[in-house]
Design an enzyme around this catalytic site. Structure first.
Site, PDB file in Angstrom:
ATOM      1  N   GLY A  14       0.569  -1.205  -0.063  1.00 41.88           N
ATOM      2  CA  GLY A  14      -0.093  -0.059   0.144  1.00 41.88           C
ATOM      3  C   GLY A  14       0.722   1.228  -0.035  1.00 41.88           C
ATOM      4  O   GLY A  14       2.083   1.152   0.425  1.00 41.88           O
ATOM      5  N   ARG A  18      -2.390   8.284   3.799  1.00 46.83           N
ATOM      6  CA  ARG A  18      -2.464   9.429   5.043  1.00 46.83           C
ATOM      7  C   ARG A  18      -1.252   9.701   5.585  1.00 46.83           C
ATOM      8  O   ARG A  18      -1.059  10.551   6.316  1.00 46.83           O
ATOM      9  CB  ARG A  18      -3.518   8.367   5.983  1.00 46.83           C
ATOM     10  N   GLN A  80       2.488  -6.751  -6.047  1.00 44.08           N
ATOM     11  CA  GLN A  80       1.097  -6.618  -6.269  1.00 44.08           C
ATOM     12  C   GLN A  80       0.971  -5.276  -6.885  1.00 44.08           C
ATOM     13  O   GLN A  80       1.297  -4.391  -6.605  1.00 44.08           O
ATOM     14  CB  GLN A  80       0.220  -6.378  -4.930  1.00 44.08           C
TER      15      GLN A  80
HETATM   16  C1  UD1 Z   1      -6.941  -2.650   7.812  1.00 43.41           C
HETATM   17  C2  UD1 Z   1      -7.961  -3.699   7.742  1.00 43.41           C
HETATM   18  C3  UD1 Z   1      -8.949  -3.238   9.239  1.00 43.41           C
HETATM   19  C4  UD1 Z   1      -8.039  -3.420  10.222  1.00 43.41           C
HETATM   20  C5  UD1 Z   1      -6.716  -2.500  10.027  1.00 43.41           C
HETATM   21  C6  UD1 Z   1      -5.781  -2.953  11.451  1.00 43.41           C
HETATM   22  C7  UD1 Z   1      -8.630  -4.301   5.527  1.00 43.41           C
HETATM   23  C8  UD1 Z   1      -9.784  -4.032   4.540  1.00 43.41           C
HETATM   24  N1  UD1 Z   1      -8.827  -3.429   6.475  1.00 43.41           N
HETATM   25  O1  UD1 Z   1      -7.333  -1.466   7.441  1.00 43.41           O
HETATM   26  O2  UD1 Z   1     -10.100  -3.699   9.170  1.00 43.41           O
HETATM   27  O3  UD1 Z   1      -8.771  -2.857  11.514  1.00 43.41           O
HETATM   28  O4  UD1 Z   1      -6.014  -2.748   8.776  1.00 43.41           O
HETATM   29  O5  UD1 Z   1      -4.601  -2.132  11.188  1.00 43.41           O
HETATM   30  O6  UD1 Z   1      -7.944  -5.159   5.350  1.00 43.41           O
HETATM   31  N2  UD1 Z   1      -1.866  -3.183   1.300  1.00 43.41           N
HETATM   32  C9  UD1 Z   1      -1.453  -3.945   0.283  1.00 43.41           C
HETATM   33  N3  UD1 Z   1      -2.018  -3.984  -0.746  1.00 43.41           N
HETATM   34  C10 UD1 Z   1      -3.127  -3.312  -1.021  1.00 43.41           C
HETATM   35  C11 UD1 Z   1      -3.648  -2.625   0.067  1.00 43.41           C
HETATM   36  C12 UD1 Z   1      -2.879  -2.520   1.388  1.00 43.41           C
HETATM   37  O7  UD1 Z   1      -0.431  -4.833   0.503  1.00 43.41           O
HETATM   38  O8  UD1 Z   1      -3.942  -3.138  -2.066  1.00 43.41           O
HETATM   39  C13 UD1 Z   1      -1.018  -3.278   2.871  1.00 43.41           C
HETATM   40  C14 UD1 Z   1      -0.713  -1.919   3.207  1.00 43.41           C
HETATM   41  O9  UD1 Z   1       0.735  -1.959   2.738  1.00 43.41           O
HETATM   42  C15 UD1 Z   1      -0.474  -2.006   4.710  1.00 43.41           C
HETATM   43  C16 UD1 Z   1      -1.769  -3.212   4.865  1.00 43.41           C
HETATM   44  O10 UD1 Z   1      -1.824  -3.862   3.877  1.00 43.41           O
HETATM   45  O11 UD1 Z   1       0.584  -2.541   5.364  1.00 43.41           O
HETATM   46  C17 UD1 Z   1      -3.080  -2.737   5.648  1.00 43.41           C
HETATM   47  O12 UD1 Z   1      -3.555  -1.463   4.762  1.00 43.41           O
HETATM   48  P1  UD1 Z   1      -3.937  -0.351   5.153  1.00 43.41           P
HETATM   49  O13 UD1 Z   1      -4.555   0.709   4.215  1.00 43.41           O
HETATM   50  O14 UD1 Z   1      -3.399   0.278   6.175  1.00 43.41           O
HETATM   51  O15 UD1 Z   1      -5.349  -0.824   6.177  1.00 43.41           O
HETATM   52  P2  UD1 Z   1      -6.321  -0.118   6.926  1.00 43.41           P
HETATM   53  O16 UD1 Z   1      -7.236   1.095   6.324  1.00 43.41           O
HETATM   54  O17 UD1 Z   1      -5.616   0.177   8.165  1.00 43.41           O
HETATM   55 CA    CA Z   2      -3.470   0.449   8.531  1.00 45.22          CA
END
Ligand code: UD1
Ligand code: CA
Length: 465
Positions: A14, A18, A80
């Site tokens: 990701g 933010r 990804q």
């Molecule tokens: C996510 C969870 C939420 C949880 C929270 C805990 C989902 C949909 N939501 O939300 O329920 O309470 O974490 O901290 O999973 N990432 C990828 N590929 C993507 C998107 C994200 O690898 O396409 C990775 C990001 O780099 C990150 C992690 O996944 O390390 C979580 O993504 P983030 O956007 O922080 O999720 P939250 O909105 O915090």
């Molecule tokens: Ca997060």
């Protein structure tokens, strides 16, 4: 045949919008280690995890470089592209795990406070409950921005609803998705083919896998974490700062329990990777990051910055100084205002004083450089005295080469001398103050290069006329 083997998938693709930063979120550091390293390290220490994948995407090359540099072949990166959500991220391992018969544990790359023991307890609970899928949850005072855990009247988990998709009554739920999952890969894998982006963010949510497995009638469990601060995920600079404070406070408390005196826990920073022996005292305004091993009865600070790879034996005193990549033996005093860096070895009873910089040098027992010196690429023997203002001129600005200076046992270098490397001062030799030394000096010889002193009688009176 199902096996007890576990593989971990860590999501780090990701952008971290933010954070408002040009760097990927997971590469932000706390006390010398990136968020991602803190999560990967916690996972790698779990004995049962024998393969780890890190999903990269946003600035993939940067993240991949870090993984290669720190973990070589121990961790595999998986790309990804584009980043369609956390569910899509896990799906990227689909092919790799096609024949895998064990369990998968999924972690996000952004909760730096997670502990190995917590992951282990979580895995144990998953195993003993015989669940097909277990998700870690936590009860928090402020659930804002986390996914909320929806349970039925009997208390069983039904699904996870993200903040942006939640109704006002769901938003009031204080049980949140901690973001750590463990599941039987073969049974859950089909879910990843069925995820849809029917949500506010238009993403493929990993969280929807819970709802899927419940609907399929598979045993789905929620494991409630004791210390909710461990899964504090970083999404903004403010949260990064808060996590750093939590992490250092946890470390300071551990150290105090081991007999280290921390004069002012608010003004002291010590990384989790630093060990300090009992009866050492850390004065205020010290910032100690990276991996360090400090002995017993040390006195560190006030105002000391230790940047990693510093090792001290017992009874070492370091005041108001900056150190990295340095090994220090017993009964050594450093500072105030010393700078030791790039592979320095200091033996017992040495004293490095005010405004002395030491780079890539060895200093043997009992030697002293007490004031205003630069010592670089130098080997100093025992009981050598380096006078105030001594400089080793180690760098040739024309050839751009660094050369070595050798100062043998019992030699003495007079104040304000320049030793032009390569040069060797043999045992017991002396250098007169203000000398520029360009040749080797034999044992017990004296070298002086300054012009003879003149006294001109009544010169001042003549000058005034
Ligand atoms: C996510 C969870 C939420 C949880 C929270 C805990 C989902 C949909 N939501 O939300 O329920 O309470 O974490 O901290 O999973 N990432 C990828 N590929 C993507 C998107 C994200 O690898 O396409 C990775 C990001 O780099 C990150 C992690 O996944 O390390 C979580 O993504 P983030 O956007 O922080 O999720 P939250 O909105 O915090
Ligand atoms: Ca997060």
């Amino acid at each position: 045949m199902p096996t007890s083997e576990i593989r971990s998938i860590i999501l780090a693709a990701g952008k971290g919008t933010r954070m408002k930063s040009s760097n990927p979120k997971v590469l932000h550091s706390i006390m010398g280690k990136t968020l991602l390293e803190r999560v990967v390290n916690a996972a790698l220490k779990v004995e049962d995890i024998n393969k780890t994948y890190v999903i990269v995407g946003h600035q993939a090359q940067m993240v991949e470089n870090l993984v290669k540099e720190k973990y070589a072949d121990e961790v595999e990166t998986v790309l990804q592209e584009p980043q369609l959500g956390t569910g899509d991220a896990v799906y990227k391992c689909y092919e790799k795990l096609k024949d895998f018969q064990g369990s998968v544990i999924v972690l996000y790359g952004d909760p730096p406070l997670i502990r190995t023991e917590t992951i282990e307890k979580f895995i144990n609970s998953h195993r003993t409950s015989k669940a097909v899928l277990t998700v870690m949850t936590a009860i928090v005072a402020n659930p804002l921005n986390y996914g909320r855990i929806i349970r039925d009247e009997g208390g069983s988990i039904l699904k996870i609803v993200e903040e942006k998709d939640a109704t006002p009554s769901q938003k009031a739920i204080k049980e949140i998705n901690a973001g750590i999952y463990c599941f039987d890969w073969q049974k859950i894998a089909p879910a990843f083919n069925e995820l849809t982006p029917n949500n506010e963010q238009g993403e493929l949510y990993l969280t929807d896998v819970i709802d899927w497995s419940v609907r399929k009638g598979m045993k789905t469990n929620a494991y409630v974490l004791e210390d909710s601060s461990e899964v504090f995920g970083i999404n903004s600079q403010k949260q990064l700062a808060r996590a750093a404070i939590k992490l250092k406070n946890r470390k300071l408390e551990e150290l105090m329990d081991l007999g280290v005196t921390i004069i002012d826990p608010i003004m002291t920073w010590i990384s989790p990777e630093t060990e300090i022996g009992a009866d050492s005292t850390i004065y205020p305004n010290c910032y100690i990051e990276g991996e360090n091993f400090l002995g017993e009865k040390n006195i560190i600070g006030p105002n000391t910055y230790i940047k990693g790879n510093v090792e001290t034996a017992d009874n070492v005193k370091i005041v108001a100084s900056v150190l990295s990549d340095t090994v220090i033996a017993e009964n050594v005093t450093i500072g105030p205002f010393a700078h030791l860096r790039d592979n320095v070895n200091i033996a017992e009873n040495v004293r490095i004083g005010n405004f002395v910089e030491v780079k890539k040098s060895d200093i043997a027992d009992g030697s002293k450089a007490a004031h205003l010196s630069y010592i670089g690429d130098t080997k100093i023997g025992k009981n050598v005295n380096i006078g105030a203002g001594t400089i080793t001129a180690n760098y040739n600005s024309i050839t751009k080469e660094k050369k070595q200076t050798i100062i043998e046992d019992n030699a003495s270098i007079g104040s304000n001398s320049v030793l032009v490397a390569p040069v060797k001062i043999e045992k017991g030799a002396m250098v007169g103050a203000l000398s520029v030394i360009t040749q080797n000096i034999a044992e017990n010889a004296l070298a002086v290069t300054r012009a003879p002193m003149k006294i001109i009688k009544d010169w001042v009176l003549k000058f005034k006329k």
